[in-house]
Design an enzyme around this catalytic site. Structure first.
Site, short mmCIF file in Angstrom:
data_model
loop_
_atom_site.label_atom_id
_atom_site.label_comp_id
_atom_site.label_asym_id
_atom_site.label_seq_id
_atom_site.Cartn_x
_atom_site.Cartn_y
_atom_site.Cartn_z
N ARG A 12 -48.97 -40.93 53.50
CA ARG A 12 -48.01 -40.28 52.59
C ARG A 12 -47.14 -39.29 53.34
NH1 ARG A 12 -50.48 -37.93 47.23
NH2 ARG A 12 -48.25 -37.80 46.70
N CYS A 15 -49.17 -29.95 49.41
CA CYS A 15 -49.66 -31.32 49.24
C CYS A 15 -48.70 -32.03 48.32
CB CYS A 15 -51.09 -31.31 48.70
SG CYS A 15 -51.28 -30.46 47.12
#
Length: 275
Positions: free
Chosen positions: A173, A231
């Site tokens: 990611r 995040c």
């Protein structure tokens, strides 16, 4: 002081603490409550990450800061007073529990610990579980903001330029190779890939202090160097902050994280595995 408590130590302190269950599944509203009703530590109250540890999703991200009132009411329902000792736990990965630790600490709770290894670790050492749901408590805790350091988008970008901004998502990611949740793939330019899974050992507990220190040193975290965490939406970023806390580093969290960063098309996006 460590923010973790082992299952073995908790067994000897069950009568002295308030237990808060934050079992949670990303994208599955209500499933954490269902898990709680199937099995939880005796006397534990459930707190919902989406509804009580986060604000309303929107321009500030998928899990923005909750209001002081929401946190205060949740803790009072759990029977928490100003001087209560609180232990939070989730299924075992400690990500939701770390979010609870961080949010409760931000709003002024003085003693909050994370059960290392969570419910899985508890049952592994023979800790009892129950389906009995306790009645609501009548705590008197008063939430006051400001107990933990925060980053906004500009602050996160500055840490990435001048220090070490740790991206707690998976490597794939971070690199922009996959993005199962957010509409834009990639990372904040200058951010370092630091998946939270690498904070944990094979036994499902946090690594020992020396191993955590070795991990973060290898990522560039050194005395005097600005450090921050982010995040996808501010949940695993809290897990990263907890791991850093364990080695004596109080790192601010960019709560909006990637899900807020990408709401402004003027903010740059980096992809690929090279700096």
């Amino acid at each position: 002081m460590s923010a973790l408590i082992s299952p073995e130590d908790l067994r000897d302190r069950l009568d002295d603490v308030v237990l808060v269950d934050v079992q949670y599944h990303l994208g599955a509203i209500g499933r954490g409550r269902e898990d709680y009703e199937r099995a939880h530590l005796p006397g534990a109250h459930h707190v919902d990450l989406d509804a009580e540890l986060s604000g309303v999703p929107g321009p500030a991200g998928r899990h923005p800061m909750p209001t002081a009132h929401a946190v205060q009411e949740a803790l009072r329902r759990c029977g928490v007073d100003e001087d209560s000792a609180v232990v939070v736990y989730d299924q075992g990965a400690c990500t939701a529990a770390a979010r609870a630790w961080w949010v409760f600490s931000y709003f002024g709770l003085g003693y909050v610990r994370v059960l290392d290894g969570g419910l899985a670790g508890w049952t592994r050492v023979g800790g009892p579980v129950t389906t009995e749901v306790p009645p609501p408590g009548a705590g008197t805790f008063e939430a006051k903001a400001g107990g933990m350091p925060l980053l906004d988008a500009d602050g996160a970008a500055e840490v990435a330029r001048l220090g070490v901004l740790l991206d707690a998502r998976s490597l794939e990611r971070w690199a922009g190779e996959t993005e199962p949740i957010d509409r834009v793939a990639g990372h904040i330019p200058g951010a370092v890939s630091a998946p939270t899974i690498d904070n944990m050992g094979a036994d499902g507990r946090f690594l020992a202090h020396r191993e955590l220190r070795r991990r973060f040193t290898a990522l560039g975290v050194e005395p005097g160097v600005p450090v921050g965490t982010y995040c996808g939406s501010g949940v695993t970023a809290a897990h990263q902050a907890l791991a850093l806390h364990e080695i004596g580093i109080e790192a601010p969290v960019y709560v909006g994280s990637w899900s807020e960063w990408i709401t402004d098309p003027r903010r740059p996006v980096a992809t690929g595995r090279t700096p």
